[in-house]
Structure formats: C-alpha cells, structure tokens
Design a protein around this motif. Structure first.
Motif, PDB file in Angstrom:
ATOM      1  N   HIS A 206       0.920  -1.224  -0.005  1.00 52.74           N
ATOM      2  CA  HIS A 206      -0.052  -0.131   0.022  1.00 52.74           C
ATOM      3  C   HIS A 206       0.823   1.178   0.035  1.00 52.74           C
ATOM      4  O   HIS A 206       2.012   1.253   0.732  1.00 52.74           O
ATOM      5  N   GLY A 207       0.552   2.118  -0.728  1.00 55.74           N
ATOM      6  CA  GLY A 207       1.332   3.426  -0.723  1.00 55.74           C
ATOM      7  C   GLY A 207       0.490   4.394  -1.605  1.00 55.74           C
ATOM      8  O   GLY A 207      -0.655   4.447  -1.922  1.00 55.74           O
ATOM      9  N   LYS A 208       1.339   5.565  -1.589  1.00 57.37           N
ATOM     10  CA  LYS A 208       0.720   6.895  -2.160  1.00 57.37           C
ATOM     11  C   LYS A 208       1.551   7.232  -3.577  1.00 57.37           C
ATOM     12  O   LYS A 208       2.714   7.231  -3.406  1.00 57.37           O
ATOM     13  N   ILE A 209       1.062   7.475  -4.695  1.00 56.46           N
ATOM     14  CA  ILE A 209       2.111   8.115  -5.686  1.00 56.46           C
ATOM     15  C   ILE A 209       2.407   9.440  -5.496  1.00 56.46           C
ATOM     16  O   ILE A 209       1.633  10.309  -5.011  1.00 56.46           O
ATOM     17  N   VAL A 210       3.772   9.448  -5.537  1.00 56.58           N
ATOM     18  CA  VAL A 210       4.431  10.831  -5.460  1.00 56.58           C
ATOM     19  C   VAL A 210       5.023  11.180  -6.535  1.00 56.58           C
ATOM     20  O   VAL A 210       5.539  12.411  -6.826  1.00 56.58           O
ATOM     21  N   GLY A 211       5.203  10.276  -7.743  1.00 64.56           N
ATOM     22  CA  GLY A 211       5.752  10.756  -9.109  1.00 64.56           C
ATOM     23  C   GLY A 211       5.621   9.619 -10.202  1.00 64.56           C
ATOM     24  O   GLY A 211       5.109   8.524  -9.682  1.00 64.56           O
ATOM     25  N   SER A 212       5.446   9.982 -11.362  1.00 67.71           N
ATOM     26  CA  SER A 212       5.461   9.041 -12.352  1.00 67.71           C
ATOM     27  C   SER A 212       6.012   9.427 -13.534  1.00 67.71           C
ATOM     28  O   SER A 212       6.272  10.680 -13.814  1.00 67.71           O
ATOM     29  N   ASN A 213       6.472   8.562 -14.614  1.00 67.12           N
ATOM     30  CA  ASN A 213       6.676   8.792 -15.882  1.00 67.12           C
ATOM     31  C   ASN A 213       5.860   7.861 -16.878  1.00 67.12           C
ATOM     32  O   ASN A 213       4.817   7.349 -16.573  1.00 67.12           O
ATOM     33  N   GLU A 214       6.323   7.784 -18.091  1.00 67.92           N
ATOM     34  CA  GLU A 214       5.575   7.054 -19.129  1.00 67.92           C
ATOM     35  C   GLU A 214       5.330   5.390 -18.590  1.00 67.92           C
ATOM     36  O   GLU A 214       4.245   4.986 -18.725  1.00 67.92           O
ATOM     37  N   THR A 215       6.115   4.639 -17.944  1.00 68.19           N
ATOM     38  CA  THR A 215       6.084   3.489 -17.547  1.00 68.19           C
ATOM     39  C   THR A 215       6.321   2.998 -16.073  1.00 68.19           C
ATOM     40  O   THR A 215       5.533   1.962 -15.727  1.00 68.19           O
TER      41      THR A 215
ATOM     42  N   PHE B  27       5.533   4.267 -11.813  1.00 65.97           N
ATOM     43  CA  PHE B  27       5.147   5.195 -10.694  1.00 65.97           C
ATOM     44  C   PHE B  27       6.106   5.181  -9.593  1.00 65.97           C
ATOM     45  O   PHE B  27       6.832   4.080  -9.224  1.00 65.97           O
ATOM     46  N   LEU B  28       6.200   6.363  -8.860  1.00 65.90           N
ATOM     47  CA  LEU B  28       7.234   6.382  -7.753  1.00 65.90           C
ATOM     48  C   LEU B  28       6.071   6.432  -6.498  1.00 65.90           C
ATOM     49  O   LEU B  28       5.303   7.219  -6.378  1.00 65.90           O
TER      50      LEU B  28
ATOM     51  N   ARG C  20       9.941   2.565  -6.743  1.00 63.21           N
ATOM     52  CA  ARG C  20       9.572   2.651  -8.043  1.00 63.21           C
ATOM     53  C   ARG C  20       8.888   1.396  -8.568  1.00 63.21           C
ATOM     54  O   ARG C  20       9.581   0.446  -8.423  1.00 63.21           O
ATOM     55  N   PHE C  21       7.473   1.521  -8.975  1.00 64.91           N
ATOM     56  CA  PHE C  21       6.882   0.301  -9.593  1.00 64.91           C
ATOM     57  C   PHE C  21       6.511   0.573 -10.908  1.00 64.91           C
ATOM     58  O   PHE C  21       6.312   1.524 -11.496  1.00 64.91           O
TER      59      PHE C  21
END
Length: 102
Positions: free
Chosen positions: A62-71, A73-74, A84-85
C-alpha cells in the motif's frame, strides 16, 4: 443404398462442425470477452491515476503515488520510503475503493 450412407456420413460431419462452432461461441462469450473487458478497465484505471492517489500493488504493498513517468510510478510507503513500480504492477486504486459509493 450407397448414396444414402454417404449422405448420412456427410450430415454427421456437418453436425460436428456446427458443434465446434457453438463451443467456440460459448467460450468467446464466457471466457475471452470478459477477460478483454477486464484488461481494458485495468488500463483505463492506470491511465486515470495521478500524484496523490493511494494505490495497492499486485504484491499487496500500500502506498501513495508521489511521481510518475511513461512506464513507472514512484510510490511512497510508510516511513517515507519511496519505491518505483511498473504501472502494470498496480492492482487497485485505494482512493476510489475507500470513497463511499453514491
């Protein structure tokens, strides 16, 4: 007599083809089509996620998204740790799952 036997054998062959066709139609509507719909809904859910959304991964993290790019999520988990997933590893949008239904 010989022509009657040939016609009967041809009729059984046609019944077999029809039976296989019906089996394929049943498999399509009960197995293939629902799986395609589920994949489409998952892809849409991933596209709608953004920074600040709470999520659950396929591994149960379980977590919260703090960043993302094309492929990827952080994800920030408890204690401020960031992992990073890959986007495909997200299984649930916990923000929408926890919201009361109208």
């Amino acid at each position: 007599m010989v022509s009657t036997v040939i016609l009967q054998a041809g009729g059984q062959g046609m019944q077999t083809i029809i039976m296989f066709g019906l089996m394929f139609v049943v498999m399509y509507f009960f197995m293939i089509r629902p799986q395609m719909k589920k994949a489409k809904d998952h892809k849409k859910m991933i596209a709608e996620l953004g920074v600040g959304d709470k999520i659950v991964t396929t591994a149960g993290i379980h977590g919260k998204i703090v960043g993302s790019n094309e492929t990827t999520f952080l994800i920030e988990v408890e204690g401020g740790t960031k992992i990073r997933f890959d986007k495909s590893a997200i299984s649930l949008d916990a923000t929408k799952a926890a919201a009361p239904k109208a």
